[in-house]
Design a protein around this motif. Structure first.
Motif: not given
Length: 280
Positions: A13, A94, A74, A67, A70-71, A91, A97, A42-43, A236
């Motif tokens: 992460h 996100t 996204w 994750h 997700l990127l 968000w 990142s 991410n994170r 976030s």
């Protein structure tokens, strides 16, 4: 011949300092192979740096985490994501990142990663590895997973390894050894050390060892500010930083709490959540 040793690491992460500490420990253990079981990015503030560190090694195999996926989804504004998320400030971390990976030319790299990896060693049970489970990268695997579900997921493998829940776990279910790696960069078991799983192939079978490596968390916490992540990510990013600081799961219970009450995810509801679930 020395025994075969495999390090299984996950849930980094975007925490490059934790990753460096774990890689140094892995090198001291005489590991033959590293399986990175998803959620490299991410994170945290170091997604591109963490991914680059792993891509620079020749002993690493990856599986896809939620994750990591997700990127990429996204950045392309994928229709598989709820369209209202793209306009929601919650968000922001996100978005930040994804932009970091895109500028580094690394955004599409996880798209080549498989959902599972199988470890085979002569005379030993197969080890099936997936970020969540082989069925879905968001399904949790732990000592709480029922025997019937474990046998279904294992599909004949004798050892089933997951990550995703950010804490180590071990259990015997339906004749299958269930293991969870824990998290390198964002543990949720109250222990801020970087955690991973070491598997050793021996004549007695696969021997698991859960390792926890000390490192200085404070520079990573400061980089939430100095990198621009906190300013861009807002609430976030604040939650992700508090998770790292406390080694507790906060994001998921807050999300579930707002869903149950149909609350917006904003500073007001976060403050209300913390009154019910204080950090200290």
């Amino acid at each position: 011949m020395p025994p075969v040793r495999v390090a299984l690491i996950a849930d980094i992460h975007g925490n490059a300092d934790a990753l460096r500490a774990v890689l140094a420990d892995i090198d001291r253990q005489g590991v033959d192979r590293i399986v990175v079981n998803g959620d490299v990015v991410n994170r945290g503030p170091d997604s591109a740096e963490a991914l680059g560190l792993l891509l620079g090694r020749d002993d690493v195999t990856f599986t896809l985490g939620n994750h990591d996926d997700l990127l990429r989804l996204w950045h392309t504004r994928s229709e598989t994501l709820p369209p209202e998320w793209f306009a929601d400030p919650f968000w922001g971390a996100t978005e930040w990142s994804a932009g970091q990976l895109d500028r580094a030319g690394l955004l599409d790299v996880p798209g080549e990663w498989p959902l599972t990896v199988t470890l085979r060693e002569s005379g030993l049970p197969e080890v099936l590895v997936a970020h969540g489970t082989p069925a879905h990268y968001r399904e949790s695997l732990s000592e709480r997973t029922g025997a019937e579900r474990v046998r279904e997921l294992a599909g004949g493998a004798g050892v089933l390894v997951g990550s995703h829940i950010h804490r180590p776990a071990q259990a015997e279910r339906g004749g299958v050894l269930v293991l969870n790696t824990g998290a390198v960069g964002a543990p949720a078991n109250g222990d801020r050390r970087a955690q991973y799983l070491l598997l050793t192939a021996t004549p007695r079978g696969w021997q698991p060892e859960f390792r926890a490596v000390p490192y200085d968390v404070e520079p990573v916490l400061r980089r939430f500010e100095t990198s621009g992540l906190h300013a861009a990510g807002g609430l976030s990013a604040e939650i992700f930083r508090d998770e790292l600081r406390t080694a507790r799961s906060l994001y998921t219970p807050y999300w579930m709490w707002t869903e149950a009450h149909e609350y917006p995810r904003d500073e007001r509801t976060w403050a209300a959540f913390l009154r019910q679930h204080p950090l200290h």
